[in-house]
Design a protein around this motif. Structure first.
Motif, mmCIF file in Angstrom:
data_model
loop_
_atom_site.group_PDB
_atom_site.id
_atom_site.type_symbol
_atom_site.label_atom_id
_atom_site.label_comp_id
_atom_site.label_asym_id
_atom_site.label_seq_id
_atom_site.Cartn_x
_atom_site.Cartn_y
_atom_site.Cartn_z
ATOM 1 N N ASP A 85 -18.404 -101.172 -58.476
ATOM 2 C CA ASP A 85 -19.944 -101.332 -57.307
ATOM 3 C C ASP A 85 -19.001 -99.064 -56.703
ATOM 4 N N GLU A 86 -17.781 -99.324 -56.732
ATOM 5 C CA GLU A 86 -17.485 -97.485 -56.319
ATOM 6 C C GLU A 86 -17.952 -96.545 -57.457
ATOM 7 N N TYR A 87 -18.349 -97.695 -58.258
ATOM 8 C CA TYR A 87 -18.947 -96.168 -58.986
ATOM 9 C C TYR A 87 -19.775 -95.601 -59.382
ATOM 10 N N ASP A 88 -20.165 -96.488 -58.973
ATOM 11 C CA ASP A 88 -21.638 -96.672 -59.223
ATOM 12 C C ASP A 88 -22.607 -96.041 -58.328
ATOM 13 N N ALA A 89 -21.598 -95.885 -57.303
ATOM 14 C CA ALA A 89 -21.289 -95.141 -55.017
ATOM 15 C C ALA A 89 -21.591 -93.494 -55.111
ATOM 16 N N ASP A 106 -22.499 -98.195 -47.425
ATOM 17 C CA ASP A 106 -23.223 -99.688 -46.896
ATOM 18 C C ASP A 106 -23.845 -100.252 -47.469
ATOM 19 N N ASN A 107 -24.762 -100.034 -48.686
ATOM 20 C CA ASN A 107 -25.276 -100.560 -49.786
ATOM 21 C C ASN A 107 -24.060 -101.396 -50.443
ATOM 22 N N ILE A 108 -23.151 -100.570 -50.952
ATOM 23 C CA ILE A 108 -22.443 -101.808 -51.350
ATOM 24 C C ILE A 108 -21.754 -102.916 -50.593
ATOM 25 N N GLY A 109 -21.640 -102.967 -49.401
ATOM 26 C CA GLY A 109 -21.364 -103.839 -48.478
ATOM 27 C C GLY A 109 -19.596 -103.407 -48.378
ATOM 28 N N ILE A 144 -24.393 -91.127 -54.705
ATOM 29 C CA ILE A 144 -24.091 -89.785 -54.475
ATOM 30 C C ILE A 144 -24.590 -88.404 -54.410
ATOM 31 N N PHE A 145 -23.782 -88.695 -56.049
ATOM 32 C CA PHE A 145 -23.476 -87.044 -56.015
ATOM 33 C C PHE A 145 -25.273 -86.922 -56.909
ATOM 34 N N THR A 146 -25.313 -87.858 -57.443
ATOM 35 C CA THR A 146 -26.919 -87.285 -57.906
ATOM 36 C C THR A 146 -27.665 -86.936 -56.232
ATOM 37 N N ARG A 147 -27.779 -87.740 -55.291
ATOM 38 C CA ARG A 147 -28.823 -87.373 -54.165
ATOM 39 C C ARG A 147 -28.162 -85.178 -53.685
ATOM 40 N N CYS A 148 -26.676 -85.705 -53.991
ATOM 41 C CA CYS A 148 -26.324 -84.622 -53.332
ATOM 42 C C CYS A 148 -26.857 -82.909 -54.470
ATOM 43 N N GLY A 149 -27.737 -83.578 -55.445
ATOM 44 C CA GLY A 149 -28.007 -82.549 -56.032
ATOM 45 C C GLY A 149 -27.212 -81.550 -57.565
ATOM 46 N N LEU A 150 -25.546 -82.447 -57.639
ATOM 47 C CA LEU A 150 -25.285 -81.721 -58.319
ATOM 48 C C LEU A 150 -24.459 -82.409 -59.431
#
Length: 313
Positions: free
Chosen positions: A176-180, A62-65, A184-190
Motif C-alpha cells: 500500500d505504501e509502495y503504491d502510494a 488518506d487514500n490508503i487509510g 505521489i512522485f508521479t503527481r509531482c512530475g518526477l
C-alpha cells in the motif's frame, strides 16, 4: 495578494557554495536562504511549494487509510538504549542533556518513539492493522552538508509505521505504501525509479528507495535493461562471471617497484586486472581491523562490510 507585496528577495550573483543547478535556482528565485551549514529557511515561494507537496502526500496517505499524527522532535535516550541504537546510530545523532542531567536526542528517525507510543495501546489483534504517519523535522549531524536541501542537517521527512497481525498483513501494508509513493512522485512530475536499497540503521530485510533520476545526486543506482532489477550501489549484487580455468603455476616472489595501485600492478605484470586480488582494510568502531579480499577490478562495498561484521566502519 499583489505580486508587488511578495517577499521574494532574488539574487544576481550565485553563492560560491551553490554547486548544483537546483540549489542555485532556489537561491536566485528567493525560495530559500542559508542560515548555516545544512540549515535553511523557506521563504514564501519555497514554503508554498512545500505545502503543495505536503497536500499531495496527505491525500495519498488518506487514500490508503493511514492516520496522521505528530510526534516530538526531542526523544528520551532510554528508548534508544532499549532498542540498542543509542550508540549504534553513530556520530550523526544530535545528543543533548537537560538541566537535570537527563539525556535526549534530536530525532534522526522515529521508530523507537512510535513503538513506545503504541505498545501499551494496541492490546488486541482486533485493533490491527493500523498505519500511523507524520511529516516532521528530522536532525542528522551530517559530516558534510552539501547540495542545498539535498543533504542538510535539518529536513522534513514523511514517515509512516504500520502495525499488522501477521506477515501477510505486513506485506499488504508495505505494498500500500509502495503504491502510494508511486502515485505521489508521479503527481509531482518526477522522473523516478524504485530501487532495492540497504535499510541501514533502520533495520529490516526488504527496503525500496524511490530515486529521482538526475545528473547531480547523492546516490548511484544500477538497473537492468532486460528485466525489472534495480538497486542502489550499496545494495546491488554483481553478476558472477565464471573465469576460464587455468593450470596453477609455481609460486614466485616478484618485486613490483612503483606499483601503488592494482592497475599499476596489472600493467607492470602484463596481466588483466580481473586476474588480480586486492586487499582492503577497514577499522571497525576504531578498535578492530577487518581485511577484505576482492577481485582486482571490483570495489569493496563498505556498507556490506558493516552489515556483515557489525559496528561502524
Amino acid at each position: 495578494m499583489l505580486a508587488s507585496k511578495l517577499y521574494s528577495p532574488t539574487l544576481r550573483e550565485i553563492p560560491a557554495d551553490a554547486e548544483i543547478a537546483s540549489h542555485q535556482y532556489m537561491l536566485k528565485a528567493g525560495m530559500i536562504r542559508k542560515n548555516g551549514g545544512g540549515l535553511y529557511s523557506f521563504l514564501p515561494l519555497g514554503r508554498r511549494v512545500e505545502l503543495k507537496i505536503e497536500a499531495i502526500v496527505r491525500e495519498e496517505m488518506d487514500n490508503i487509510g493511514a492516520q496522521e499524527i505528530m510526534m516530538p522532535i526531542m526523544q528520551p535516550a532510554e528508548i534508544w538504549h532499549e532498542s540498542g541504537r543509542w550508540n549504534a546510530y553513530g556520530p550523526e545523532m544530535f545528543k543533548l542533556e537537560d538541566r537535570h542531567g537527563n539525556h535526549f536526542c534530536l530525532g534522526p528517525t522515529h521508530e523507537e518513539l512510535i513503538t513506545t507510543l503504541v505498545r501499551n495501546e494496541l492490546r488486541s489483534y482486533k485493533q490491527m492493522p493500523v498505519t500511523l504517519w507524520q511529516m516532521q523535522n528530522k536532525y542528522r549531524d551530517e559530516i558534510r552538508p552539501r547540495f542545498g536541501l539535498m543533504r542538510s542537517r535539518e529536513f522534513v521527512m514523511k514517515d509512516a509505521y504500520s502495525f499488522d497481525v501477521d506477515e501477510e498483513g505486513l506485506h499488504k501494508s508495505y505494498q500500500d505504501e509502495y503504491d502510494a509513493y508511486t502515485r505521489i512522485f508521479t503527481r509531482c512530475g518526477l522522473n523516478f525509479k524504485p530501487v532495492e536499497a540497504d535499510s541501514g540503521q533502520i533495520g529490516g530485510n526488504h527496503t525500496h528507495e524511490f530515486m529521482a533520476l538526475a545528473q547531480a545526486g547523492e546516490a548511484e543506482i544500477v538497473s537492468c535493461t532486460k528485466c525489472d532489477y534495480a538497486a542502489d550501489i550499496e545494495k546491488a549484487v554483481p553478476q558472477t562471471v565464471e573465469m576460464p580455468a587455468e593450470d596453477a603455476k609455481d609460486v614466485e616472489l616478484i618485486e613490483t617497484p612503483n606499483c601503488s595501485t592494482i592497475e599499476d600492478l596489472a600493467q607492470f605484470l602484463h596481466i588483466p586486472v580481473e586476474k588480480t586480488i586486492k586487499a582492503v582494510a577497514f577499522t571497525i568502531d576504531g578498535e578492530k581491523t577487518v581485511l577484505c579480499m576482492v577481485r582486482g577490478d571490483h570495489e569493496v562495498n563498505d556498507v556490506a562490510v558493516q552489515n556483515f561484521v557489525g559496528g561502524n566502519v
